[in-house]
Design a protein around this motif. Sequence first.
Motif, PDB file in Angstrom:
ATOM      1  N   GLN A 218     -72.273 -26.817 -32.841  1.00 39.05           N
ATOM      2  CA  GLN A 218     -73.219 -27.680 -33.685  1.00 39.05           C
ATOM      3  C   GLN A 218     -72.835 -27.563 -35.024  1.00 39.05           C
ATOM      4  O   GLN A 218     -72.179 -26.583 -35.593  1.00 39.05           O
ATOM      5  CB  GLN A 218     -74.777 -26.912 -33.571  1.00 39.05           C
ATOM      6  CG  GLN A 218     -75.211 -26.778 -32.044  1.00 39.05           C
ATOM      7  CD  GLN A 218     -75.503 -28.012 -31.531  1.00 39.05           C
ATOM      8  OE1 GLN A 218     -75.906 -29.103 -32.110  1.00 39.05           O
ATOM      9  NE2 GLN A 218     -75.596 -28.100 -30.179  1.00 39.05           N
ATOM     10  N   ALA A 219     -72.963 -28.714 -35.562  1.00 32.04           N
ATOM     11  CA  ALA A 219     -72.611 -28.722 -37.000  1.00 32.04           C
ATOM     12  C   ALA A 219     -74.118 -28.576 -38.032  1.00 32.04           C
ATOM     13  O   ALA A 219     -75.119 -29.602 -37.726  1.00 32.04           O
ATOM     14  CB  ALA A 219     -71.937 -29.860 -37.585  1.00 32.04           C
ATOM     15  N   LYS A 220     -74.367 -27.679 -38.704  1.00 30.86           N
ATOM     16  CA  LYS A 220     -75.559 -27.658 -39.457  1.00 30.86           C
ATOM     17  C   LYS A 220     -75.296 -28.377 -40.699  1.00 30.86           C
ATOM     18  O   LYS A 220     -76.342 -28.831 -41.618  1.00 30.86           O
ATOM     19  CB  LYS A 220     -75.833 -26.262 -39.972  1.00 30.86           C
ATOM     20  CG  LYS A 220     -76.138 -25.279 -38.491  1.00 30.86           C
ATOM     21  CD  LYS A 220     -76.394 -23.844 -38.785  1.00 30.86           C
ATOM     22  CE  LYS A 220     -77.821 -23.737 -39.424  1.00 30.86           C
ATOM     23  NZ  LYS A 220     -78.012 -22.353 -39.474  1.00 30.86           N
ATOM     24  N   ALA A 221     -73.876 -28.612 -41.222  1.00 29.68           N
ATOM     25  CA  ALA A 221     -73.451 -29.156 -42.450  1.00 29.68           C
ATOM     26  C   ALA A 221     -72.089 -29.883 -42.093  1.00 29.68           C
ATOM     27  O   ALA A 221     -71.533 -29.081 -41.001  1.00 29.68           O
ATOM     28  CB  ALA A 221     -73.658 -28.399 -43.526  1.00 29.68           C
ATOM     29  N   ILE A 222     -71.514 -30.531 -43.112  1.00 33.40           N
ATOM     30  CA  ILE A 222     -70.103 -30.880 -42.824  1.00 33.40           C
ATOM     31  C   ILE A 222     -69.188 -29.654 -42.811  1.00 33.40           C
ATOM     32  O   ILE A 222     -67.927 -29.537 -42.626  1.00 33.40           O
ATOM     33  CB  ILE A 222     -69.555 -31.995 -43.507  1.00 33.40           C
ATOM     34  CG1 ILE A 222     -69.707 -31.728 -45.104  1.00 33.40           C
ATOM     35  CG2 ILE A 222     -70.247 -33.288 -42.978  1.00 33.40           C
ATOM     36  CD1 ILE A 222     -69.097 -32.943 -45.756  1.00 33.40           C
ATOM     37  N   ASN A 223     -69.525 -28.629 -43.552  1.00 29.99           N
ATOM     38  CA  ASN A 223     -68.673 -27.504 -43.903  1.00 29.99           C
ATOM     39  C   ASN A 223     -69.310 -26.025 -43.025  1.00 29.99           C
ATOM     40  O   ASN A 223     -68.764 -24.646 -43.582  1.00 29.99           O
ATOM     41  CB  ASN A 223     -68.371 -27.029 -45.216  1.00 29.99           C
ATOM     42  CG  ASN A 223     -69.746 -26.903 -46.089  1.00 29.99           C
ATOM     43  OD1 ASN A 223     -70.725 -26.907 -45.640  1.00 29.99           O
ATOM     44  ND2 ASN A 223     -69.572 -26.671 -47.300  1.00 29.99           N
TER      45      ASN A 223
END
Length: 251
Positions: A218-223
């Motif tokens: 999962q991505a919580k933000a792009i970084n």
Amino acid sequence: MRTLPMQNKPMSCRLCISSIAACCLLTGCPATEQATASQAAALLPASAPTHPPASPPAAASLPLAASIAKYTGPFGLAMAISETELASSLGFVKSDKARHLFQGQPPAPADDFSDYYAITAPISGICKVGASRTITAVSGTGAQIKAAADRIAHALEQQYGKPSLKKDKANTDIYSRRPQFWMVGLKEGSVSYGYLWASGKTERELPDNILNIIVFAQAKAINRGEVGVSYEFANYANCQKEWRKEKGSKS
């Protein structure tokens, strides 16, 4: 039966909850005793899951019973453990983010994870357990996220054999042509990455009443993102029936 033997180091699911369950995970993926090919693909989240909570508190902050029994299933837990035992004997805490979601430290935690949850129903007891870990400083290509998911899958493969399915998909060609934006795609749901072990479709029979094992990213933000694993038990369909009955009685 040993629980997920991992190599030490980070990984990490945004535990979903718009309607109970984690990583595909739940909504739109009804459990059956044998997952079909289409259901298997659906079980792996494109980006955002639709059941356990979005960022559960660290398991370390939750109380742990002084003396707890260790079952043979994942993380020392098992199918059908009652909500009462889960809370009173195993030290899990009922979450305010979903009616039958519990969070806590299991009897046999794995070094790769920091957050653990169990999904239950009043009669069926535990029907799903999972764990995740947040990964920070992720590059645009998602290399760290992919490597973490691969390590989890490799460890699971030692125990359960090769997965039924590996999902590494970009729905929009731009993410294939410009891999530096892979994390953007993961966050928006255009990219998906994970593994599935489905009962009846694996090299070895899944033990401990396990129906599906899902490794997800999962991505919580792009970084920044999460990688985790969830174990869906054979009584998951029974839990779904109980949830629908509860919902119907309140409407």
